[in-house]
Design a protein around this motif. Structure first.
Motif, PDB file in Angstrom:
ATOM      1  N   VAL A  88       0.775  -1.175   0.014  1.00  0.00           N
ATOM      2  CA  VAL A  88       0.056   0.117   0.016  1.00  0.00           C
ATOM      3  C   VAL A  88       0.830   1.239   0.058  1.00  0.00           C
ATOM      4  N   LEU A  89       1.840   1.041   0.765  1.00  0.00           N
ATOM      5  CA  LEU A  89       2.841   2.306   0.533  1.00  0.00           C
ATOM      6  C   LEU A  89       4.138   1.971   0.146  1.00  0.00           C
TER       7      LEU A  89
ATOM      8  N   GLY B 225      -3.266   5.087  -0.851  1.00  0.00           N
ATOM      9  CA  GLY B 225      -2.295   5.050   0.630  1.00  0.00           C
ATOM     10  C   GLY B 225      -2.150   6.081   1.492  1.00  0.00           C
TER      11      GLY B 225
ATOM     12  N   GLY C 228       0.614   4.412  -3.656  1.00  0.00           N
ATOM     13  CA  GLY C 228       1.373   4.362  -2.797  1.00  0.00           C
ATOM     14  C   GLY C 228       2.719   4.929  -2.871  1.00  0.00           C
TER      15      GLY C 228
END
Lengths: 255, 318
Positions: free
Chosen positions: A21-22, A44, A227
């Protein structure tokens, strides 16, 4: 850059299972700065916000608040996880406002606001109530002190939630899409409260879809997608003259 | 504004629909019920004076007290242990979670009658019970029959069994509270136990109370199983008298009247407990039984969730 940023992220990574997500977030938020984060859903930005007060654990990189790592203590070249009580102590210095308000429905507005100061900071009821009354007055709800959340409109609930977070006298406020669950005519009253906070010098990180708010109140703007930070800088520059194609296409859809 | 008020038409006054079917159905049902009742009341072999004589008999009243003691103690064990088991079940510690699961599996999976029987006859397997710390001289021992008298055996059997059911009820209540509540509390710096005590449990109570009231009413009657441990509770007492006088049905009626009276009182108590924990909820407080009865007499239909009871969403402040 300033030597003492309030939030400092270096190559922050976070995955949920196999979904990353990141994917390497670098940013700094200076004291008294209002940073707005925009971007499509799933980019994100909410996850990053939740990492700042350790509601989510980061997988790689470094994230610190006010010069101290989030969730860990560094000793030599080793990281030690913080105990629950230490994490709680750190969280109590950071206010957070949620999209769905999350007021405690079994408590009146006043009880919502005095709960944490009394239980976490062990303030007396008199001291906590006095500050709570001032805060509720400040968010324009002096007449709703003894009302239960379910009898308040969405905008009123969110303003109580802001008062609740402020009651802990935080050094940093996090806003996770604070107006997204509100009817359009109620958005203004919440943004007004947030604008007042910014004018009083509160350090704020605001995930939002309110481009107007980001332009007028924000000191800096971050556009996230997939992200990563696609573009960051002065809100007027990013919004008025975006350099990246992805930023342009996102802005063309929301403006 | 004044214009608008003047133009408002008069409120509708219509002749109400005649619910002929409802009246007919009500009369038929009442007639059948009255018939059944009459048959029993006038049954030639049923001695109502015996019922009247034993209703407030000293032994019966003592039995009522014992039944209440059993119920209260067993429910106390059940609720306290049930909360502990539910929290253990949801604990991140896998050992806690498993121990709780196995407890529930075992105590819910065997009949409560057998469990009471087991505690009552514990002395057959373990004549002495003792505790000691290995490698030290600290030791304590006692005779099982003095340690677990009949009343205690029944209380343990009922209470430990109840805990398994209460654990599931409490767990259902805990997971019914939205996760956002926990997050909001954590974000304020509240510790795990503080979040549980102040935020999650009080909200879970709304879900926990109705089935717990149900369990209490059920326990009041299940406590009659203490009969097998010869605990002198209401049913045991009535049967003891019956076995001496052969007035079996009369004493069963005596016991039933007392059970009904006690469950009725519990039902009312539960009602007010629900009102207390329902505070701040979306719906308005429910009508009290008296209000409900009055409304039924006036309208001749079961009370709907009265819309005028719902709190009006207050207009926006400013």
């Amino acid at each position: 850059m300033s030597p003492n940023p309030m939030v400092k992220a270096e190559a922050v990574h976070k995955s949920f299972g196999r979904l990353e997500v990141l994917r390497g977030i670098d940013l700094e938020v200076q004291p008294k700065e209002v940073m707005c984060m925009i971007g499509p859903s799933g980019s994100g930005k909410s996850t990053f916000l939740r990492c700042i007060n350790h509601l989510e654990k980061i997988d790689a990189g470094r994230l610190s608040v006010d010069g101290e790592l989030v969730g860990y203590r560094e000793h030599g070249d080793k990281l030690y996880e913080l105990r629950d009580s230490e994490v709680c102590q750190k969280r109590s210095e950071i206010g957070m406002v949620f999209q769905r308000f999350n007021l405690f429905p079994h408590m009146t507005a006043l009880d919502n606001v005095i709960e944490a100061p009394m239980r976490v900071k062990r303030e007396s009821r008199a001291v906590a109530s006095e500050r709570a009354h001032k805060l509720l007055e400040r968010v324009g709800l002096a007449d709703k002190v003894n009302v239960y959340p379910n009898h308040l409109s969405g905008g009123q609930q969110q303003r109580v939630a802001i008062a609740r977070a402020l009651a802990m006298q935080p050094k940093l406020m996090l806003f996770d899409e604070p107006t997204s669950a509100l009817d359009p005519e109620l958005v203004g009253e919440v943004l007004d409260v947030m604008r007042g906070l910014a004018e009083d010098g509160m350090t704020m990180v605001v995930v939002t879809h309110e481009i107007g708010f980001a332009r007028e109140v924000g000191d800096s703007l971050v556009f996230m997608d997939g992200g990563v930070i696609v573009e960051a800088g002065n809100p007027r520059d990013v919004l008025g003259n975006p350099q990246e194609e992805r930023t342009r296409s996102f802005l063309s859809k929301v403006l | 504004m004044a214009d608008a008020v003047r133009r408002r038409p008069a409120a509708i006054k219509a002749v109400p629909v005649r619910h002929t079917g409802r009246w007919v159905a009500a009369v038929v049902v009442l007639a059948i019920a009255a018939g059944i009742l009459y048959t029993f009341v006038t049954a030639p072999n049923l001695k109502w004076d015996v019922v009247r004589h034993y209703l407030f008999h000293r032994l019966i009243l003592q039995g009522v007290v014992t039944t209440l003691e059993l119920t209260v103690l067993a429910m106390l064990i059940g609720i306290v242990l049930g909360v502990v088991l539910a929290v253990m079940r949801l604990s991140p510690n896998p050992v806690m979670s498993w121990v709780s699961w196995i407890y529930i599996w075992f105590f819910r999976g065997t009949p409560v009658l057998v469990q009471i029987f087991f505690w009552f006859n514990l002395a057959l397997v373990l004549p002495h019970i003792g505790f000691g710390i290995p490698l030290t001289s600290i030791q304590w021992q006692a005779n099982t029959n003095t340690l677990v008298p009949a009343f205690m055996a029944a209380t343990l059997g009922l209470g430990l069994n109840e805990a398994a059911y209460m654990a599931e009820i409490v767990r259902a209540g805990l997971i019914s509270v939205e996760h956002g509540q926990t997050e909001a509390a954590q974000a304020l710096g509240m510790t795990r136990s503080l979040v549980m005590r102040r935020i999650v449990l009080p909200q879970a109570m709304r879900v926990i109370i109705p089935p717990t009231g149900n369990e209490t009413i059920s326990m009041l009657k299940t406590s009659s199983l203490a009969f097998v441990a010869a605990v002198p509770e209401l049913f045991t007492r009535s049967q003891q008298i019956a076995s001496a006088t052969f007035e079996v049905i009369e004493l069963a009626i005596v016991a039933s009247i007392w059970y009904l009276a006690m469950t009725s009182i519990l039902t009312i108590g539960q009602y007010y407990l629900e009102r207390y924990f329902g505070r701040g909820s979306q719906r308005g407080l429910p009508l009290t039984p008296l209000q409900r009865f009055r409304r039924m007499l006036v309208t001749f239909h079961a009370p709907p969730p009265a819309p005028e009871e719902l709190p009006v969403l207050l207009p926006r402040g400013h």
